[in-house]
Design an enzyme around this catalytic site. Structure first.
Site, PDB file in Angstrom:
ATOM      1  CG  ASP A   1      -2.056  -1.213   1.243  1.00 47.06           C
ATOM      2  OD1 ASP A   1      -2.213  -1.523  -0.096  1.00 47.06           O
ATOM      3  OD2 ASP A   1      -1.810  -1.417   2.009  1.00 47.06           O
TER       4      ASP A   1
ATOM      5  CE  LYS B   1       2.287  -2.594  -4.634  1.00 47.78           C
ATOM      6  NZ  LYS B   1       2.471  -2.070  -2.957  1.00 47.78           N
TER       7      LYS B   1
ATOM      8  N   GLY C   1      -4.486  -4.106  -3.713  1.00 47.88           N
ATOM      9  CA  GLY C   1      -5.339  -2.742  -4.394  1.00 47.88           C
ATOM     10  C   GLY C   1      -5.029  -2.195  -4.265  1.00 47.88           C
ATOM     11  CG  HIS C   2      -2.173  -1.976  -6.973  1.00 48.41           C
ATOM     12  ND1 HIS C   2      -1.481  -2.143  -7.776  1.00 48.41           N
ATOM     13  CD2 HIS C   2      -1.522  -2.541  -5.854  1.00 48.41           C
ATOM     14  CE1 HIS C   2       0.191  -3.238  -6.907  1.00 48.41           C
ATOM     15  NE2 HIS C   2      -0.567  -3.049  -6.191  1.00 48.41           N
TER      16      HIS C   2
ATOM     17  CD  GLN D   1       1.073  -8.719  -2.537  1.00 42.91           C
ATOM     18  OE1 GLN D   1       0.795  -9.242  -3.787  1.00 42.91           O
ATOM     19  NE2 GLN D   1      -0.063  -8.096  -2.775  1.00 42.91           N
TER      20      GLN D   1
HETATM   21  P1  GDP Z   1      -0.598   0.677  -3.716  1.00 44.47           P
HETATM   22  O1  GDP Z   1      -1.082  -0.860  -3.125  1.00 44.47           O
HETATM   23  O2  GDP Z   1       0.518   0.529  -2.998  1.00 44.47           O
HETATM   24  O3  GDP Z   1      -1.055   1.126  -4.841  1.00 44.47           O
HETATM   25  O4  GDP Z   1      -1.548   1.785  -2.493  1.00 44.47           O
HETATM   26  P2  GDP Z   1      -3.042   1.435  -2.567  1.00 44.47           P
HETATM   27  O5  GDP Z   1      -3.771   2.298  -3.715  1.00 44.47           O
HETATM   28  O6  GDP Z   1      -3.750   0.422  -1.603  1.00 44.47           O
HETATM   29  O7  GDP Z   1      -3.006   2.475  -1.406  1.00 44.47           O
HETATM   30  C1  GDP Z   1      -2.574   3.954  -1.482  1.00 44.47           C
HETATM   31  C2  GDP Z   1      -3.345   5.172  -0.564  1.00 44.47           C
HETATM   32  O8  GDP Z   1      -2.849   6.149  -1.128  1.00 44.47           O
HETATM   33  C3  GDP Z   1      -4.755   5.126  -2.480  1.00 44.47           C
HETATM   34  O9  GDP Z   1      -5.684   5.802  -1.255  1.00 44.47           O
HETATM   35  C4  GDP Z   1      -3.411   6.320  -3.026  1.00 44.47           C
HETATM   36  O10 GDP Z   1      -4.823   7.017  -3.647  1.00 44.47           O
HETATM   37  C5  GDP Z   1      -3.239   7.433  -1.700  1.00 44.47           C
HETATM   38  N1  GDP Z   1      -2.160   8.024  -2.469  1.00 44.47           N
HETATM   39  C6  GDP Z   1      -1.483   7.964  -3.033  1.00 44.47           C
HETATM   40  N2  GDP Z   1       0.140   8.728  -3.759  1.00 44.47           N
HETATM   41  C7  GDP Z   1      -1.021   9.781  -1.943  1.00 44.47           C
HETATM   42  C8  GDP Z   1       0.397  11.138  -1.803  1.00 44.47           C
HETATM   43  O11 GDP Z   1       1.213  11.088  -2.445  1.00 44.47           O
HETATM   44  N3  GDP Z   1      -0.806  12.119  -0.846  1.00 44.47           N
HETATM   45  C9  GDP Z   1      -1.362  11.288   0.035  1.00 44.47           C
HETATM   46  N4  GDP Z   1      -2.342  11.777   0.862  1.00 44.47           N
HETATM   47  N5  GDP Z   1      -2.522   9.785  -0.381  1.00 44.47           N
HETATM   48  C10 GDP Z   1      -1.834   8.966  -1.309  1.00 44.47           C
HETATM   49  P1  IMO Z   2      -1.118  -3.969  -2.515  1.00 39.15           P
HETATM   50  O1  IMO Z   2      -0.399  -4.605  -3.369  1.00 39.15           O
HETATM   51  C1  IMO Z   2      -1.173  -4.325   2.097  1.00 39.15           C
HETATM   52  C2  IMO Z   2      -0.501  -8.852   3.569  1.00 39.15           C
HETATM   53  C3  IMO Z   2      -2.190  -9.265   4.047  1.00 39.15           C
HETATM   54  C4  IMO Z   2      -1.178 -10.802   5.191  1.00 39.15           C
HETATM   55  C5  IMO Z   2      -0.952 -10.846   4.619  1.00 39.15           C
HETATM   56  C6  IMO Z   2      -0.796 -12.987   3.343  1.00 39.15           C
HETATM   57  O2  IMO Z   2      -2.550  -3.408  -2.274  1.00 39.15           O
HETATM   58  O3  IMO Z   2       0.363  -3.398  -1.467  1.00 39.15           O
HETATM   59  P2  IMO Z   2      -2.316 -12.713   1.607  1.00 39.15           P
HETATM   60  O4  IMO Z   2      -4.020 -11.943   1.589  1.00 39.15           O
HETATM   61  O5  IMO Z   2      -1.709 -12.026  -0.014  1.00 39.15           O
HETATM   62  O6  IMO Z   2      -2.305 -14.375   1.694  1.00 39.15           O
HETATM   63  O7  IMO Z   2      -2.729 -11.600   3.080  1.00 39.15           O
HETATM   64  O8  IMO Z   2      -0.234  -9.549   3.390  1.00 39.15           O
HETATM   65  N1  IMO Z   2      -0.876  -8.309   2.561  1.00 39.15           N
HETATM   66  C7  IMO Z   2      -0.704  -7.192   2.216  1.00 39.15           C
HETATM   67  N2  IMO Z   2      -1.336  -5.855   2.778  1.00 39.15           N
HETATM   68  N3  IMO Z   2      -1.013  -4.722   0.841  1.00 39.15           N
HETATM   69  C8  IMO Z   2      -1.086  -5.574  -0.232  1.00 39.15           C
HETATM   70  O9  IMO Z   2      -1.556  -5.493  -1.480  1.00 39.15           O
HETATM   71  C9  IMO Z   2      -1.198  -6.641   0.895  1.00 39.15           C
HETATM   72  N4  IMO Z   2      -1.491  -8.391  -0.087  1.00 39.15           N
HETATM   73  C10 IMO Z   2      -1.634  -8.593   0.890  1.00 39.15           C
HETATM   74  O10 IMO Z   2      -2.906  -8.242   4.867  1.00 39.15           O
HETATM   75  O11 IMO Z   2      -1.051  -9.239   6.268  1.00 39.15           O
HETATM   76 MG    MG Z   3      -2.823  -1.499  -1.889  1.00 40.67          MG
END
Ligand code: GDP
Ligand code: IMO
Ligand code: MG
Length: 422
Positions: free
Chosen positions: A13, A16, A40-41, A221
């Protein structure tokens, strides 16, 4: 040309999805190489927000090929939901999305097994996303998996045998389930999946490179969730590190170019497992609130803490990071003091090397930085950086030994600063 890899350096998270979308115009193709719908991107542009799970985040930049690589595990039911949501908002993917025949299928019973294993672990549960990731990779490694390519040859027979095998395993667990509704959904998903082109992706990818075109590989991840090097057993079931891009795409190590390591200016984690810099106090709450730290898909609150440079340097080493990308520093805009963990104190001994076990006796040693007290979300160039901000990022670059090339100051595509370094 080469494959550049973008991957998370923390516990996932990091942001990415947003940055893959920003960088995609520089590439001909974007590929996912591991993980599955546990990801979840999130992407935001033109007032719209999208969350992608199995589909690469290059899908919104026109004219690019997007490939789901062999290292990915794919759930047809969730894939169908994702595709239909994108179609409903006017994005037709059929021409642009290709799927590796060697990607493994998450069967409906894999999800049940994930739940059964978690409930059997009781207090020691991993806190998985419940998407069947572990059981699917287990079947892959134990040579019992079904792959996308199997859909084309005698699928029904293989599917039935796999389901029976899983039912037998489930019978040993005190776990009630109703397979019928999820199987129905899954089979509908399979029909949707069949609308897409299945390819021998290792050939396709190497041919793109041979044509002199560039590819961006999108990690899922993060490094601290890597099955070998993360906080085992509280990890995911794939290699999230750069080496995973080689096995998950079929590209040789000498075809890897830049390695973009992405991190938040603080740190978060979802699910169970050690987190040395976690703040279980009002500051942690504030980070969660200001950073909107709730799972992109599950809505689960993310655990929050200060940046951990010991863990980050370990991640930089494992991945051979060549450029850093810092996210969400805007979340820290209002803080008087910002802390960074620069060493661990373990039973009176200080170390800046990540030890085998970070689950106990690890006391973070912090360095304090003066807050910049500036609304960074409006900043568009480096010239506007406050002095305190410059000091903070300079320290991180020196500690990690890699330049920070991009800085993100908000969720929108446009809120990204490319620094004129290198
Ligand atoms: P990913 O899994 O690595 O793609 O990241 P996620 O989407 O799960 O989580 C990143 C969260 O931070 C999302 O809700 C984005 O919209 C938000 N986000 C990304 N970059 C920034 C930033 O620079 N500032 C803030 N405040 N939010 C951001
Ligand atoms: P993105 O790509 C954050 C965590 C789960 C759990 C562990 C194992 O959005 O960054 P799994 O279902 O993979 O067997 O769970 O890994 N986990 C993540 N945490 N971002 C993710 O993906 C994750 N994908 C799995 O919460 O601790
Ligand atoms: Mg994510």
């Amino acid at each position: 040309m080469k494959v550049d890899v973008l991957l998370g350096l923390q516990w996932g998270d990091e942001g990415k999805g947003k940055i893959v979308d920003v960088l995609t115009p520089n590439y001909s193709a974007v590929t996912r190489f591991q993980g599955g719908p546990n990801a979840g991107h999130t992407l935001e542009f033109e007032g719209q927000k999208y969350v992608l799970r199995s589909i690469p985040s290059g899908i919104f930049q026109g004219g690019k090929v997007n490939i789901i690589g062999n290292g990915v595990v794919l759930d047809p039911a969730l894939f169908k939901v994702e595709v239909e949501q994108l179609e409903a908002s006017g994005h037709n993917l059929h021409e642009r999305l290709l799927i590796s025949r060697k990607a493994h299928l998450i069967l409906p019973t894999h999800r049940l097994l994930d739940a059964a294993y978690e409930s059997a672990k009781g207090k020691g549960k991993i806190g998985t996303t419940g998407k069947g990731i572990g059981p699917t990779y287990t079947d892959k490694i134990s040579r019992n998996g079904l792959r996308v390519g199997d859909i084309e040859i005698n699928f029904e027979e293989k599917y039935k045998a796999a389901i029976e095998r899983h039912k037998e395993i489930l019978s040993h667990y005190d776990f009630k389930y109703d397979l019928e509704p999820i199987e129905k959904e899954w089979l509908a998903g399979l029909e949707k999946l069949k609308e897409f082109r299945f390819i021998d992706s290792e050939h396709e990818i190497n041919n793109i490179l041979a044509d002199g075109k560039r590819i961006l590989a999108e990690g899922a991840q993060g490094t601290m969730l890597d099955v070998d090097f993360g906080s085992y057993p509280f990890v995911t079931s794939s290699n999230t590190i750069c080496a995973g891009a080689c096995t998950g795409l079929g590209v040789a190590p000498n075809k890897i170019g830049e390695v973009f390591g992405i991190f938040k200016a603080y740190c978060t984690r979802v699910g169970s497992g050690p987190f040395p810099t976690e703040l279980e106090n009002a500051t942690g709450e504030e980070l969660r609130k200001l950073g909107n730290e709730f799972g992109a898909v599950t809505g689960r609150p993310r655990r929050c803490g200060w940046i951990d440079l010991v863990a980050l340097r370990y991640a930089v080493m494992l991945n051979g990071v060549t450029q850093l990308i810092m996210m969400k520093s805007d979340v820290l805009d209002g803080f008087d003091t910002i802390r960074a963990c620069v060493a661990y104190n373990i039973n009176g001994r200080e170390t800046d090397e990540l030890p085998f076990d970070i689950s106990k006796d690890v006391e973070p040693v912090y360095m304090d930085f003066e807050g910049w007290k500036t609304d960074m979300s409006k900043v568009t160039s480096e010239a506007e950086f406050p002095e305190e901000y410059k000091e903070y990022i300079k320290f991180i670059e020196d500690y990690l030994g890699v330049p920070i090339k991009y800085i993100s100051v908000g969720p929108d595509r446009k809120q990204t600063i490319c620094r004129g370094i290198m």
